[in-house]
Design a protein around this motif. Structure first.
Motif, PDB file in Angstrom:
ATOM      1  N   PHE A 123       0.705  -1.329   0.063  1.00  0.00           N
ATOM      2  CA  PHE A 123      -0.200  -0.002   0.190  1.00  0.00           C
ATOM      3  C   PHE A 123       0.831   1.095  -0.031  1.00  0.00           C
ATOM      4  O   PHE A 123       0.493   2.220  -0.791  1.00  0.00           O
ATOM      5  CB  PHE A 123      -1.005   0.257   1.215  1.00  0.00           C
ATOM      6  N   LEU A 124       1.845   1.279   0.665  1.00  0.00           N
ATOM      7  CA  LEU A 124       2.822   2.490   0.763  1.00  0.00           C
ATOM      8  C   LEU A 124       3.517   2.501  -0.443  1.00  0.00           C
ATOM      9  O   LEU A 124       3.546   3.928  -1.087  1.00  0.00           O
ATOM     10  CB  LEU A 124       3.971   2.316   1.682  1.00  0.00           C
ATOM     11  N   LEU A 125       4.077   1.747  -1.317  1.00  0.00           N
ATOM     12  CA  LEU A 125       4.541   1.683  -2.549  1.00  0.00           C
ATOM     13  C   LEU A 125       3.685   2.286  -3.715  1.00  0.00           C
ATOM     14  O   LEU A 125       4.094   3.051  -4.354  1.00  0.00           O
ATOM     15  CB  LEU A 125       5.254   0.469  -3.047  1.00  0.00           C
ATOM     16  N   ILE A 126       2.454   1.870  -3.637  1.00  0.00           N
ATOM     17  CA  ILE A 126       1.371   2.127  -4.558  1.00  0.00           C
ATOM     18  C   ILE A 126       0.955   3.566  -4.441  1.00  0.00           C
ATOM     19  O   ILE A 126       0.960   4.351  -5.504  1.00  0.00           O
ATOM     20  CB  ILE A 126       0.290   1.262  -4.674  1.00  0.00           C
ATOM     21  N   VAL A 176      -1.730   8.096   4.331  1.00  0.00           N
ATOM     22  CA  VAL A 176      -1.116   8.451   3.245  1.00  0.00           C
ATOM     23  C   VAL A 176      -2.459   7.977   1.998  1.00  0.00           C
ATOM     24  O   VAL A 176      -2.804   8.710   1.249  1.00  0.00           O
ATOM     25  CB  VAL A 176      -0.098   7.380   2.680  1.00  0.00           C
ATOM     26  N   LEU A 177      -3.092   6.761   2.526  1.00  0.00           N
ATOM     27  CA  LEU A 177      -4.401   6.578   1.942  1.00  0.00           C
ATOM     28  C   LEU A 177      -5.324   7.514   1.900  1.00  0.00           C
ATOM     29  O   LEU A 177      -6.043   7.970   0.745  1.00  0.00           O
ATOM     30  CB  LEU A 177      -5.093   5.203   2.263  1.00  0.00           C
ATOM     31  N   GLY A 178      -5.665   8.280   2.824  1.00  0.00           N
ATOM     32  CA  GLY A 178      -6.561   9.403   3.218  1.00  0.00           C
ATOM     33  C   GLY A 178      -6.095  10.493   2.204  1.00  0.00           C
ATOM     34  O   GLY A 178      -7.072  11.260   1.483  1.00  0.00           O
ATOM     35  N   ALA A 179      -5.001  10.829   2.198  1.00  0.00           N
ATOM     36  CA  ALA A 179      -4.187  12.015   1.258  1.00  0.00           C
ATOM     37  C   ALA A 179      -4.601  11.614  -0.051  1.00  0.00           C
ATOM     38  O   ALA A 179      -4.755  12.486  -1.034  1.00  0.00           O
ATOM     39  CB  ALA A 179      -2.876  12.216   1.842  1.00  0.00           C
ATOM     40  N   TYR A 180      -4.236  10.341  -0.284  1.00  0.00           N
ATOM     41  CA  TYR A 180      -4.366  10.092  -2.033  1.00  0.00           C
ATOM     42  C   TYR A 180      -5.672  10.181  -2.390  1.00  0.00           C
ATOM     43  O   TYR A 180      -6.099  10.660  -3.359  1.00  0.00           O
ATOM     44  CB  TYR A 180      -4.022   8.455  -1.990  1.00  0.00           C
ATOM     45  N   VAL A 208     -11.752   2.024  -4.505  1.00  0.00           N
ATOM     46  CA  VAL A 208     -10.891   1.002  -3.975  1.00  0.00           C
ATOM     47  C   VAL A 208     -10.557   1.742  -2.438  1.00  0.00           C
ATOM     48  O   VAL A 208     -10.504   1.151  -1.310  1.00  0.00           O
ATOM     49  CB  VAL A 208      -9.392   1.264  -4.658  1.00  0.00           C
ATOM     50  N   LEU A 209     -10.131   3.068  -2.186  1.00  0.00           N
ATOM     51  CA  LEU A 209      -9.708   3.629  -0.897  1.00  0.00           C
ATOM     52  C   LEU A 209     -11.091   3.830  -0.101  1.00  0.00           C
ATOM     53  O   LEU A 209     -10.940   3.393   1.050  1.00  0.00           O
ATOM     54  CB  LEU A 209      -9.013   4.682  -1.151  1.00  0.00           C
ATOM     55  N   GLY A 210     -12.105   4.230  -0.754  1.00  0.00           N
ATOM     56  CA  GLY A 210     -13.468   4.440   0.192  1.00  0.00           C
ATOM     57  C   GLY A 210     -13.973   3.027   0.668  1.00  0.00           C
ATOM     58  O   GLY A 210     -14.288   3.161   1.736  1.00  0.00           O
ATOM     59  N   SER A 211     -13.819   2.089  -0.065  1.00  0.00           N
ATOM     60  CA  SER A 211     -14.272   0.754   0.396  1.00  0.00           C
ATOM     61  C   SER A 211     -13.293   0.339   1.327  1.00  0.00           C
ATOM     62  O   SER A 211     -13.956  -0.514   2.436  1.00  0.00           O
ATOM     63  CB  SER A 211     -14.420  -0.073  -0.751  1.00  0.00           C
ATOM     64  N   TRP A 212     -12.101   0.583   1.445  1.00  0.00           N
ATOM     65  CA  TRP A 212     -11.051  -0.051   2.477  1.00  0.00           C
ATOM     66  C   TRP A 212     -11.514   0.630   3.401  1.00  0.00           C
ATOM     67  O   TRP A 212     -11.271   0.127   4.806  1.00  0.00           O
ATOM     68  CB  TRP A 212      -9.880   0.582   1.827  1.00  0.00           C
ATOM     69  N   PHE A 240      -6.336   7.802   8.502  1.00  0.00           N
ATOM     70  CA  PHE A 240      -7.070   7.971   7.391  1.00  0.00           C
ATOM     71  C   PHE A 240      -7.634   9.437   7.386  1.00  0.00           C
ATOM     72  O   PHE A 240      -7.534  10.120   6.361  1.00  0.00           O
ATOM     73  CB  PHE A 240      -7.990   6.940   6.822  1.00  0.00           C
ATOM     74  N   LEU A 241      -8.438   9.480   8.330  1.00  0.00           N
ATOM     75  CA  LEU A 241      -9.158  10.832   8.556  1.00  0.00           C
ATOM     76  C   LEU A 241      -8.093  12.242   8.710  1.00  0.00           C
ATOM     77  O   LEU A 241      -8.204  13.359   7.967  1.00  0.00           O
ATOM     78  CB  LEU A 241     -10.082  11.023   9.899  1.00  0.00           C
ATOM     79  N   VAL A 242      -7.137  11.883   9.413  1.00  0.00           N
ATOM     80  CA  VAL A 242      -5.842  12.750   9.425  1.00  0.00           C
ATOM     81  C   VAL A 242      -5.438  13.133   8.057  1.00  0.00           C
ATOM     82  O   VAL A 242      -5.040  14.352   7.757  1.00  0.00           O
ATOM     83  CB  VAL A 242      -4.936  12.448  10.659  1.00  0.00           C
ATOM     84  N   GLY A 243      -5.020  12.171   7.558  1.00  0.00           N
ATOM     85  CA  GLY A 243      -4.490  12.218   6.420  1.00  0.00           C
ATOM     86  C   GLY A 243      -5.213  13.171   5.275  1.00  0.00           C
ATOM     87  O   GLY A 243      -4.769  13.739   4.446  1.00  0.00           O
TER      88      GLY A 243
END
Length: 273
Positions: A123-126, A176-180, A208-212, A240-243
């Motif tokens: 997840f970090l790489l992508i 990171v996912l939240g920021a993306y 993808v990220l919303g379902s996660w 996620f929320l902070v990102g």
């Protein structure tokens, strides 16, 4: 749960910080973490488990220590002993001086198994490379660490009596996912969907990220079957929320990713005449 494989979102610069974080996590797991590097699941014999437990109590973040800012009187020593109920891990006074605040940082580089490590690093790489590309190297590093700290303390405040060690980069990576999601909601992500076989699909990042995120919320509330006793899902939600919040000011100036033509949801779209 879909498995992301690759995103269609080109970079302007080399994501050196993302690569360095991945390398550091792998190095700590392989070289410094006792026992688990020899197993795909992190399970070993009793001596290895006692050694690992002592290692994690020293270097991992423990909610009770973070909230009350004091070490327990008795901790695992790493030795194996024999008691009335048979063999077990010996406990005794801590032979180390530990800073609870610093343990949040060290815990971000600890993982319990190869599966735990590789899942986080994937997840970090992508998703991390594009967030770093947008923020810049130094700001991304600060952002990553801040999300990890807030996620860990958020979990600790909601579980102040817990003595279970918290390990893993999941809270920081959730940021990171939240920021993306905020910066590139329409970027296409190639995923594998388990349905009898793994089906390759190309989906928008917001799906993808919303379902996660929804899945993490269901797990944390007990609304879905999970191993919630061993995964700090609340930390994922907080990170996620902070990102998302920290990335929001950058949203307006972020150029959208290119829209690849001819392929839609993993299948070639027919031209419209």
């Amino acid at each position: 749960m879909v498995i992301p494989v690759h995103d269609v979102n080109p970079l302007r610069r080399t994501p050196w910080v993302t690569y360095a974080l991945i390398a550091a996590n792998v190095l700590v797991f392989v070289v410094f973490t006792p026992g688990v590097a020899d197993s795909a699941t992190g399970q070993g014999n009793l001596a290895q488990l006692c050694h690992l437990q002592a290692f994690l109590d020293q270097w991992a973040a423990v909610p009770q220590e973070l909230v009350h800012h004091r070490l327990p009187h008795l901790v695992p020593t790493g030795a194996v002993g024999v008691g009335p109920r048979g063999q077990g891990c010996v406990i005794g006074p801590p032979g180390y001086d530990k800073s609870p605040e610093l343990s949040v940082l060290t815990a971000m580089f600890l993982h319990g198994s190869w599966l735990h490590l590789l899942g986080n690093m994937l997840f970090l790489l992508i998703f991390g490379n594009n967030v770093e590309d947008r923020m810049g190297h130094f700001r991304f590093l600060l952002f990553y660490g801040f999300c990890g700290y807030v996620a860990t303390y958020g979990f600790a405040l909601l579980n102040a009596g817990s003595t279970e060690p918290l390990i893993g980069a999941s809270g920081a990576i959730a940021g990171v996912l939240g920021a993306y999601l905020v910066l590139y909601p329409r970027a296409r992500v190639w995923v594998l969907v388990p349905f009898l076989i793994f089906l390759p699909l190309r989906l928008p990042a917001w799906i993808v990220l919303g379902s996660w995120f929804v899945l993490q919320a269901l797990y944390s509330s007990g609304g879905a079957v999970s191993d919630a006793g061993t995964v700090a899902y609340v930390a994922h939600i907080v990170g996620f929320l902070v990102g998302m919040l920290l990335a929001w000011p950058l949203r307006r100036g972020t150029p959208p990713p290119p829209e690849p033509a001819g392929i839609l949801f993993g299948r070639r779209a027919r031209p419209r005449w």
